[in-house]
Motif scaffolding. Structure first.
Motif, PDB file in Angstrom:
ATOM      1  N   PHE A   1      -9.352  15.121  41.666  1.00 21.06           N
ATOM      2  CA  PHE A   1      -9.093  15.169  43.073  1.00 21.06           C
ATOM      3  C   PHE A   1      -8.655  13.622  43.656  1.00 21.06           C
ATOM      4  O   PHE A   1      -7.416  13.719  43.843  1.00 21.06           O
ATOM      5  CB  PHE A   1     -10.092  15.720  44.055  1.00 21.06           C
ATOM      6  CG  PHE A   1      -9.819  16.001  45.484  1.00 21.06           C
ATOM      7  CD1 PHE A   1      -8.755  16.787  45.876  1.00 21.06           C
ATOM      8  CD2 PHE A   1     -10.361  15.231  46.274  1.00 21.06           C
ATOM      9  CE1 PHE A   1      -8.362  16.903  47.093  1.00 21.06           C
ATOM     10  CE2 PHE A   1      -9.755  15.273  47.453  1.00 21.06           C
ATOM     11  CZ  PHE A   1      -9.100  16.155  48.105  1.00 21.06           C
TER      12      PHE A   1
ATOM     13  N   ILE B   1      -9.152  22.499  40.565  1.00 23.06           N
ATOM     14  CA  ILE B   1      -9.462  21.065  40.818  1.00 23.06           C
ATOM     15  C   ILE B   1     -10.839  20.868  40.430  1.00 23.06           C
ATOM     16  O   ILE B   1     -11.795  21.621  40.665  1.00 23.06           O
ATOM     17  CB  ILE B   1      -9.432  20.815  42.587  1.00 23.06           C
ATOM     18  CG1 ILE B   1      -8.198  20.951  43.122  1.00 23.06           C
ATOM     19  CG2 ILE B   1      -9.913  19.243  42.900  1.00 23.06           C
ATOM     20  CD1 ILE B   1      -8.026  20.841  44.524  1.00 23.06           C
TER      21      ILE B   1
ATOM     22  N   SER C   1     -13.810  17.725  40.151  1.00 20.62           N
ATOM     23  CA  SER C   1     -13.909  16.596  40.983  1.00 20.62           C
ATOM     24  C   SER C   1     -15.453  16.204  41.027  1.00 20.62           C
ATOM     25  O   SER C   1     -16.348  17.162  41.070  1.00 20.62           O
ATOM     26  CB  SER C   1     -13.539  16.622  42.437  1.00 20.62           C
ATOM     27  OG  SER C   1     -14.025  15.286  43.161  1.00 20.62           O
TER      28      SER C   1
ATOM     29  N   VAL D   1     -13.073  18.065  49.499  1.00 18.58           N
ATOM     30  CA  VAL D   1     -12.352  18.516  48.195  1.00 18.58           C
ATOM     31  C   VAL D   1     -12.261  20.130  48.353  1.00 18.58           C
ATOM     32  O   VAL D   1     -11.175  20.730  48.163  1.00 18.58           O
ATOM     33  CB  VAL D   1     -13.352  18.202  47.113  1.00 18.58           C
ATOM     34  CG1 VAL D   1     -12.691  18.802  45.740  1.00 18.58           C
ATOM     35  CG2 VAL D   1     -13.501  16.745  46.888  1.00 18.58           C
TER      36      VAL D   1
ATOM     37  N   ALA E   1     -12.092  25.268  43.248  1.00 21.22           N
ATOM     38  CA  ALA E   1     -12.487  23.797  43.078  1.00 21.22           C
ATOM     39  C   ALA E   1     -13.837  23.691  42.582  1.00 21.22           C
ATOM     40  O   ALA E   1     -14.765  24.551  42.939  1.00 21.22           O
ATOM     41  CB  ALA E   1     -12.494  23.059  44.619  1.00 21.22           C
TER      42      ALA E   1
END
Length: 169
Positions: A22, A63, A65, A72, A83
């Motif tokens: 991210f 994503i 991260s 995020v 995510a």
């Protein structure tokens, strides 16, 4: 498209899963902190279009991260992506994502910008870095975008993947 065909990512037509770091990929790696301690980041709207173009190619996207800030997940929700954030070991997390999605690591593209992305990049079949990534990550990359982090990296990747499939954007 001609320029991308000349400097594209060989074999990219096999990509079935794109995994994004991210911060430093979808953002310019900077954070704004207000007096109450609330953090904000800047994202490029063209990357949202890039996510949709990649989705239209039938490629899954996630994503990944280490960041624990809810920004995020908020951005992921906005652009319709899964995510996984607040994790410590991106390499293990990438292995788990590939297994969860029933996708071979050779069909995974990981895009990251800093040394904490090295393990995940090492597992991925395709390795991409933004133009302003850490030198160690640039050395690992199969493809380096012309865009720096937060300035259309995902949009550029969408063009690369589209060109690899012989389509026009």
């Amino acid at each position: 498209m001609l320029a991308l065909a000349g400097r594209g990512l060989p074999g990219a037509e096999r990509v079935r899963l794109v995994v994004y770091d991210f911060d430093g990929v979808m953002t310019d790696n900077r954070v704004i902190t207000d007096q109450a301690g609330n953090e904000s980041v800047r994202a490029n709207r063209s990357d949202g279009l890039g996510v949709n173009l990649i989705r239209d190619l039938g490629i899954e996207q996630v994503i990944l991260s280490t960041e624990v800030n809810p920004v995020v997940k908020a951005r992921a929700d906005k652009i319709g992506l899964e995510a996984v954030h607040g994790i410590r070991d991106k390499g293990s997390a990438l292995l788990n994502l590939a297994e969860k999605h029933h996708i071979s690591l050779s069909e995974v593209l990981f895009i990251g910008n800093d040394v904490n992305d090295a393990d995940a990049m090492g597992y991925a079949g395709f390795k991409v870095a933004p133009a302003d990534a850490h030198p160690a990550i640039l050395a690992l990359a199969d493809y380096v975008t012309t865009a720096p982090g937060g300035h259309g990296v995902v949009r550029e990747l969408a063009d690369v993947l589209t060109a690899a499939r012989g389509r026009a954007t």
